[in-house]
Enzyme design. Structure first.
Site, PDB file in Angstrom:
ATOM      1  CD  GLU A   1      -1.445 -48.823  56.149  1.00 36.14           C
ATOM      2  OE1 GLU A   1      -1.381 -47.574  56.135  1.00 36.14           O
ATOM      3  OE2 GLU A   1      -1.655 -49.483  57.175  1.00 36.14           O
TER       4      GLU A   1
ATOM      5  CD  GLU B   1       0.252 -52.088  60.077  1.00 36.19           C
ATOM      6  OE1 GLU B   1      -0.342 -51.012  60.277  1.00 36.19           O
ATOM      7  OE2 GLU B   1       1.215 -52.191  59.288  1.00 36.19           O
TER       8      GLU B   1
END
Length: 190
Positions: A12, A116
């Site tokens: 991220e 994810e």
């Protein structure tokens, strides 16, 4: 003794909400810095005889961020990246799945993973919708659920994120949420 097929140096990285001493597992790395770091990682792998380990980038938290990151990378950098990872949480910012598929898998021939995803709907309906969107628009070669076991953040009933509610903070037997059986239908039959 473990064999790795790929390594994602970032988690991220475009997200700007990560703070020092925070409670999450990511850190902000600008696209310009990613472009500097990725060739160094590839060189380090190759120098250690790990040329068969795929370099993965950039494991962005949103499809929109993954698109922006991929478009920002020069062609010579894209050439050393074997796989693109993205997180596929059910958010409006993930509506451009087909575009990410088009620019990474179709145009550049890269493997594309939804590395994810998750939601707090214990029924599995939101997860089923998200799986459908991913399979038909993103076309990932892997799909991973983020939190299969929930620690019972909302007491014994759990928060709904987990396939299993374990209530680890207070003890007790794990209980299956209906979403576990929804996922089982996909993994076994669909």
């Amino acid at each position: 003794g473990l064999s790795f097929t790929s390594v994602a140096p970032f988690n991220e990285p475009s997200a700007d909400w990560w703070q020092e001493n925070g409670k999450q597992e990511a850190t902000h790395v600008s696209r310009a810095e990613q472009a500097k770091i990725l060739p160094l990682v590839r060189s380090a792998f190759d120098a250690q005889g790990l040329s068969d380990v795929a370099l993965t980038a950039s494991d962005e938290s949103l499809v929109n961020q993954a698109i922006a990151t991929w478009k920002s990378l020069p062609a010579e950098l894209k050439a050393i990246i074997d796989q693109v990872n993205v997180h596929g949480y059910p958010k409006p910012e993930n509506a451009r799945r087909a575009e990410l598929h088009r620019i990474t898998r179709v145009a550049d021939g890269k493997r594309l993973w939804n590395s994810e995803t998750g939601d707090d709907d214990r029924t599995g309906l939101e997860m089923a919708y998200n799986i459908h969107q991913d399979f038909f628009l993103l076309h990932p070669t892997a799909w991973a659920y983020w939190q299969p076991v929930d620690g019972g953040l909302k007491g014994l009933g759990g928060s709904g994120w987990g396939l299993l509610d374990a209530a680890m903070l207070v003890g007790g037997e794990p209980r299956a949420n209906p979403k576990l059986f929804v996922l089982a239908q996909y993994s076994r039959h669909i």
